[in-house]
Design an enzyme around this catalytic site. Structure first.
Site, mmCIF file in Angstrom:
data_model
loop_
_atom_site.group_PDB
_atom_site.id
_atom_site.type_symbol
_atom_site.label_atom_id
_atom_site.label_comp_id
_atom_site.label_asym_id
_atom_site.label_seq_id
_atom_site.Cartn_x
_atom_site.Cartn_y
_atom_site.Cartn_z
ATOM 1 N N LYS A 104 0.850 -1.194 0.000
ATOM 2 C CA LYS A 104 0.000 0.000 0.000
ATOM 3 C C LYS A 104 0.880 1.238 0.000
ATOM 4 O O LYS A 104 1.845 1.328 0.757
ATOM 5 C CB LYS A 104 -0.888 -0.031 1.248
ATOM 6 C CG LYS A 104 -2.007 1.000 1.249
ATOM 7 C CD LYS A 104 -2.863 0.849 2.485
ATOM 8 C CE LYS A 104 -3.933 1.922 2.546
ATOM 9 N NZ LYS A 104 -4.638 1.915 3.836
ATOM 10 N N HIS A 106 -0.299 4.567 0.251
ATOM 11 C CA HIS A 106 -0.921 5.773 0.819
ATOM 12 C C HIS A 106 -1.516 5.423 2.179
ATOM 13 O O HIS A 106 -1.809 4.259 2.459
ATOM 14 C CB HIS A 106 -2.020 6.308 -0.103
ATOM 15 C CG HIS A 106 -3.143 5.332 -0.319
ATOM 16 N ND1 HIS A 106 -3.047 4.281 -1.205
ATOM 17 C CD2 HIS A 106 -4.375 5.239 0.259
ATOM 18 C CE1 HIS A 106 -4.170 3.585 -1.178
ATOM 19 N NE2 HIS A 106 -4.987 4.134 -0.297
#
Length: 224
Positions: A104, A106
């Site tokens: 991921k 963000h």
């Protein structure tokens, strides 16, 4: 055999997680039994499952560790349920951690979710069942990349006791390759011992015919 192991075997059958019949496995092997941990779907089932894992981890590894790591995806609910059960049963707070299949970029970034793993942490890995060791092959380096981390061992629910990539069982191969203990709540020999000629849900689960099929399967595919 400890009472919680007998209860766990009955629980697997009642939850329709451990089934008997005629199944073709991913490996292509024809098997008279099949386990699908994805069939644990209710809150009460997950609570009980976490308790059985907690007792087995306590028996094999003690509770002197920091993080319970559940490889994505099935290991995620296992690690959460078991961390909760350890807290309830033993009053010990263990952190849970899992990996993401995709990193991921963000918000809560990185490949891990749950607790970070840091230098000095002692980790127990939790999985449903291991037949080839592929999941450990993927997650072992992820855990080790987090720092000076000690992996205390692997806990799965069922040792199928069949050959992995070579002549030994998958759990034995993991121990040999990664130099960590690998254990299960119960083995298939425990299952047969407990269920042979025993009624569960109004029927005999393993009769003479099924036991002969299981014995024949292990003659062909059993670990040496």
């Amino acid at each position: 055999m400890e009472q919680y192991k007998q209860d766990f075997i009955d629980f697997m059958v009642e939850a329709n997680v451990l089934k008997f019949g005629d199944f073709t496995l991913k490996s292509g092997r024809k098997s008279p039994f099949f386990m699908n941990a994805g069939a644990y779907v209710t809150g009460s089932q997950l609570r009980r499952l976490g308790e059985y894992y907690a007792k087995a981890i306590h028996d094999h590894y003690g509770l002197d560790f920091d993080v319970l790591f559940g490889p994505a995806y099935k290991g995620i609910p296992l690690s959460v349920a078991t961390a909760m059960a350890i807290s309830e049963l033993y009053g010990v707070d263990i952190r849970y951690c899992s990996n993401r299949k995709e990193i991921k970029d963000h918000g809560d970034t990185g490949i891990l979710l749950g607790s970070p793993i840091k230098d000095g942490d002692r980790v127990v890995i939790i999985e449903d069942v291991t037949t080839s060791g592929k999941s450990i092959e993927e997650t072992f380096p992820i855990i080790k990349a987090q720092g000076d981390v000690q992996i205390k061992g692997l806990m799965v629910s069922l040792n199928r006791m069949e050959r992995g990539k070579g002549e030994k069982s998958a759990l034995e191969e993991i121990t040999e390759l990664y130099k960590i203990p690998a254990n299960a709540i119960v083995s298939m020999s425990d299952v047969v011992e407990h269920l042979y000629q025993k009624e569960c849900g109004g029927r005999v689960v393993i009769d003479d015919t099924l036991k002969a099929a299981i014995d024949a399967y292990y003659e062909q595919y059993g670990a040496k």
